[in-house]
Design a protein around this motif. Structure first.
Motif, short mmCIF file in Angstrom:
data_model
loop_
_atom_site.label_atom_id
_atom_site.label_comp_id
_atom_site.label_asym_id
_atom_site.label_seq_id
_atom_site.Cartn_x
_atom_site.Cartn_y
_atom_site.Cartn_z
N TYR A 1 -4.80 -5.03 16.76
CA TYR A 1 -4.41 -4.47 15.34
C TYR A 1 -3.38 -3.16 16.07
N LEU A 2 -2.56 -3.46 15.19
CA LEU A 2 -0.95 -3.07 15.72
C LEU A 2 -0.59 -1.82 15.20
N THR A 3 -0.92 -2.18 13.66
CA THR A 3 -1.38 -1.03 13.40
C THR A 3 -2.20 -1.30 12.06
N ARG A 4 -2.59 -0.65 11.10
CA ARG A 4 -3.42 -0.58 10.32
C ARG A 4 -3.62 0.21 9.25
N SER A 5 -4.24 -0.99 7.48
CA SER A 5 -4.09 -0.05 6.78
C SER A 5 -4.90 0.55 5.56
N LEU B 1 4.45 -4.91 18.93
CA LEU B 1 4.28 -3.48 18.67
C LEU B 1 5.39 -2.50 18.20
N ALA C 1 6.17 -3.32 14.59
CA ALA C 1 5.09 -2.85 14.23
C ALA C 1 5.11 -1.54 13.14
N GLN C 2 5.17 -0.50 14.13
CA GLN C 2 5.04 1.13 13.86
C GLN C 2 6.10 0.81 13.05
N TRP C 3 7.14 -0.36 12.42
CA TRP C 3 7.89 0.39 11.48
C TRP C 3 7.25 -0.44 9.87
N GLN D 1 4.17 0.36 8.74
CA GLN D 1 2.55 0.90 8.76
C GLN D 1 1.72 0.46 7.66
N PRO E 1 -0.96 -4.18 7.42
CA PRO E 1 -2.28 -3.96 8.52
C PRO E 1 -1.33 -5.77 9.56
N CYS E 2 -0.73 -5.17 11.04
CA CYS E 2 -0.46 -6.01 11.13
C CYS E 2 -1.16 -6.22 12.63
#
Length: 264
Positions: free
Chosen positions: A6-10, A32, A35-37, A39, A42-43
């Motif tokens: 998971y690069l980001t989670r929601s 990564l 993906a920070q943009w 957030q 979930p990525c």
């Protein structure tokens, strides 16, 4: 099953899941910065066969590569979730192949985002020449130190928008790849073995959008000739999501919002 992270989670379970497929020599972590943009969603980044945490996963065809992606998402219980599938270069070709062939039919893909992905060669002579070229690269990856091969790899015209420092950074970053694994994946998924996919993906129910860098002349022409809906990422070359992660993420977000509104 492919390695993934998971690069980001929601914390919003109703949100679509963004699934990212990297290019040759890369890994899921390549996404990564982009993906920070993103957030709010979930990525997930997958490591394709022969790469990253999936180095030990054998692959002998585009079919098998697509099946590995599909089965990994099913095992993660993501098949029923709305998915945004984004692929770069090799990852884009695997994504397009999976959609066009029906191998991704069990997945709930709401948008196919293609970045710098080749639709395929239509001329037999071009296919033969490409196969010979890929075989030469594969032999070198198997026989020579990876950093030596990469020094020549990044001299190819498709990477001409990168300056010396950018190329050296990529060489340093990619040199931990296993040459034999890269060679195997290169031949298994060679462009010479791929069908022409532009017409096939346009005929599918999954909406597709093409992304290309402003300085990537080859793939900008390809996108325009294909008549697939497309977005140009300013101040970027072939690897737009890496060179301009925020701009790429915002462009992807606009397409996502548009297509989700159309399906509500």
């Amino acid at each position: 099953m492919l390695s993934s992270q998971y690069l980001t989670r929601s914390d919003q379970p109703e949100q679509p899941v963004m699934v990212f497929l990297h290019g040759l020599l890369g890994s899921g972590a390549d996404w990564l910065d982009c993906a920070q943009w993103l957030q709010a969603y979930p990525c997930i980044g997958l490591d394709l066969p022969g790469h990253g945490g999936s180095r030990a996963v054998d692959c002998h065809s585009l079919d098998q590569a697509a099946e590995e992606v599909r089965d990994t998402l099913i095992k993660h219980q993501l098949a029923a979730r709305p998915l945004i599938l984004a692929g770069y270069s090799l990852g884009a070709r695997i994504a397009m192949h999976g959609v066009a062939s029906g191998l991704f039919a069990p997945l709930n893909i709401r948008l196919l985002a293609v970045e710098g992905g080749h639709f395929g060669l239509t001329c037999k002579q071009d296919q033969v020449l490409r196969w010979r070229q890929d075989c030469r690269w594969a032999r070198r990856f198997r026989r020579e130190p990876v950093d030596v091969v990469l020094t020549d790899w990044y001299q190819q015209p498709v990477f001409s928008s990168l300056n010396h420092a950018q190329k050296q950074s990529l060489i340093d970053y990619r040199s931990d790849n296993l040459g034999a694994s890269v060679a195997g994946m290169l031949l298994a998924t060679s462009l010479a073995r791929q069908a022409y996919l532009a017409d096939a993906i346009k005929s599918q129910k999954v909406p597709v959008h093409y992304f290309y860098g402003e300085h990537d002349s080859k793939f900008s022409r390809m996108a325009n000739d294909s008549r697939v809906p497309a977005t140009c990422i300013a101040h970027a070359g072939h690897n737009a999501h890496k060179e301009q992660p925020r701009a790429f993420a915002m462009a992807l977000r606009r397409q996502l919002d548009q297509h989700l509104e159309m399906t509500q």
